[in-house]
Motif scaffolding. Structure first.
Motif, short mmCIF file in Angstrom:
data_model
loop_
_atom_site.label_atom_id
_atom_site.label_comp_id
_atom_site.label_asym_id
_atom_site.label_seq_id
_atom_site.Cartn_x
_atom_site.Cartn_y
_atom_site.Cartn_z
N ARG A 8 -4.96 4.76 0.81
CA ARG A 8 -4.38 6.00 1.38
C ARG A 8 -2.89 5.64 1.53
O ARG A 8 -2.50 4.62 2.19
N ILE A 9 -2.09 6.51 0.91
CA ILE A 9 -0.59 6.26 0.64
C ILE A 9 -0.16 7.36 1.61
O ILE A 9 -0.27 8.55 1.40
N GLY A 10 0.79 6.66 2.55
CA GLY A 10 1.70 7.56 3.37
C GLY A 10 1.32 8.62 3.93
O GLY A 10 0.36 8.57 4.78
N GLY A 37 0.27 -1.82 5.44
CA GLY A 37 1.54 -2.28 5.19
C GLY A 37 2.49 -1.06 4.82
O GLY A 37 2.12 0.32 4.72
N PRO A 38 3.71 -1.34 4.47
CA PRO A 38 4.78 -0.28 3.94
C PRO A 38 4.27 0.35 2.72
O PRO A 38 3.39 -0.38 2.18
N THR A 39 4.61 1.62 2.48
CA THR A 39 4.19 2.25 1.11
C THR A 39 4.91 1.18 -0.07
O THR A 39 4.06 1.46 -1.10
N ARG A 40 5.61 0.71 0.43
CA ARG A 40 6.43 -0.09 -0.66
C ARG A 40 5.75 -1.58 -0.75
O ARG A 40 6.21 -2.44 -0.08
N LYS A 55 3.64 10.43 -3.72
CA LYS A 55 3.07 10.92 -4.97
C LYS A 55 2.92 9.99 -6.06
O LYS A 55 2.06 9.93 -6.93
N GLY A 56 4.24 9.51 -6.41
CA GLY A 56 4.47 8.45 -7.45
C GLY A 56 3.60 7.26 -7.35
O GLY A 56 2.93 6.74 -8.17
N TYR A 57 3.36 6.73 -5.89
CA TYR A 57 2.58 5.59 -5.87
C TYR A 57 1.00 5.96 -6.17
O TYR A 57 0.34 5.36 -6.56
N ARG A 58 0.77 6.97 -5.59
CA ARG A 58 -0.77 7.62 -6.03
C ARG A 58 -0.94 7.71 -7.33
O ARG A 58 -2.08 7.08 -7.87
N VAL A 59 0.03 8.24 -8.26
CA VAL A 59 -0.27 8.39 -9.77
C VAL A 59 -0.37 6.84 -10.29
O VAL A 59 -1.15 6.38 -10.88
N GLU A 114 8.72 16.36 -11.38
CA GLU A 114 7.14 16.21 -10.85
C GLU A 114 6.85 15.68 -9.35
O GLU A 114 5.89 15.63 -9.13
N GLY A 115 8.11 15.30 -8.74
CA GLY A 115 7.96 14.67 -7.36
C GLY A 115 7.46 13.31 -7.43
O GLY A 115 7.00 12.88 -6.37
#
Length: 339
Positions: free
Chosen positions: A279-281, A312-315, A70-74, A53-54
């Protein structure tokens, strides 16, 4: 829990562990650390589905997985409510901000607080004049022929101007000018206020016309003055701690942060004092910020007068960072409303 809920629990575990350790996460680690009540084989199957699912990806050199944008967004979308700060954190925020002496100090303290709480780069936009409303204009006679005007807006901004009149006023004249000026200004947004002030000389007693022409000229300059929109930035050194999180280069990110227009654009979209925007990446419009996440919110005394947030970083620790941005914005709004 059904299969979908369990897969989200696996995603949540991968996000939590990767944010904490910076290491890709394997199925054994999830079994050991997170009590999901299923076997390692089941978790491997779930990870395969999440990968299809990416939502997670496998770095080349590792057996573990890391979250994708996309995982962080979910994950962020499923944070049902904002995790509140602890009572001790809230008290610390409140007492630190309440020690501020003026608007500049409030904003500088907000930036320091956000950078400390989130360990990211904090950005706060100065209140924009166009959205401000005039709260009051004080008219003070410094000498019988010299007035000081003190214009106060709901965003906490205070402007002082001196008007040399060339003629002498009585106390009654000063009181009358104060009444007329406040009738024209109070409660109006700046553009509407300047239109009202322009009419003042035509609506006043004849003996005050010349004086009110001088007063209104000075006030209009103050009301339509648009100094460059300013930003306060803090905690830039926090980025260097996580330099390995930026696959391109950290320099690009730092250059984008220096480019005020880019950040002001990000903050301008924060139109609501209640809702945090994440807003992510790749969701970031500015190319140089596509390795970062930006968490932002509008702040103000009820109405939004500016934006603030962290980069900051997406992580990053999304629940903690979202809570900090939300709390600091709320306290700044309360301070501006009380001033």
């Amino acid at each position: 829990m059904n299969a979908e809920e369990r897969r989200f629990a696996v995603l949540r575990a991968i996000v939590a562990d990767y944010v904490a350790t910076k290491e890709p996460v394997g199925s054994k680690m999830i079994v050991d650390r997170h009590n999901l009540g299923v076997s390692s084989a089941t978790i491997r199957n779930d990870m395969a589905v999440l990968e299809d699912e990416g939502l997670i990806a496998q770095p080349h050199t590792s057996a573990g997985r890391i979250p994708t944008d996309k995982g962080y967004r979910v994950f962020v979308d499923r944070l049902a409510q904002i995790k509140p700060l602890s009572a001790a954190e809230r008290r610390a925020v409140q007492s630190f901000l309440e020690g501020a002496v003026d608007l500049d100090d409030v904003l500088r303290r907000s930036v320091r607080l956000l950078a400390q709480l989130t360990r990211q780069v904090a950005v706060v936009q100065y209140p924009t004049l166009t959205r401000s409303t005039v709260r009051h204009c004080e008219v003070v006679a410094l000498t019988p022929a010299r007035l000081m005007l003190v214009l106060i807006t709901d965003s906490g901004r205070v402007d002082q101007r001196i008007v040399d009149l060339g003629e002498v006023l009585t106390d009654d004249d000063v009181a009358q000018i104060r009444t007329l000026v406040n009738k024209a200004l109070t409660g109006r947004q700046l553009a509407a206020a300047s239109a009202e002030v322009a009419e003042l000389p035509n609506q006043c007693p004849p003996h005050l016309r010349k004086v009110l022409t001088s007063v209104s000229t000075v006030l209009i300059e103050t009301l339509v003055e648009h100094p460059e929109e300013r930003l306060v930035l803090g905690g830039t050194s926090n980025l260097t701690r996580s330099a390995s999180d930026f696959p391109g280069s950290l320099r690009q990110v730092l250059e984008a942060l220096e480019e005020q227009v880019v950040i002001l654009k990000l903050l301008a979209s924060a139109q609501d004092t209640g809702n945090v925007t994440v807003r992510i990446g790749e969701e970031n419009e500015a190319e140089d910020l596509r390795s970062t996440s930006v968490i932002s919110i509008g702040y103000g005394p009820g109405t939004v007068v500016g934006g603030m947030g962290v980069v900051g970083p997406t992580r990053m620790d999304y629940p903690g960072s979202i809570a900090a941005v939300h709390a600091v914005a709320r306290y700044v709004g309360e301070i501006l409303a009380g001033h």
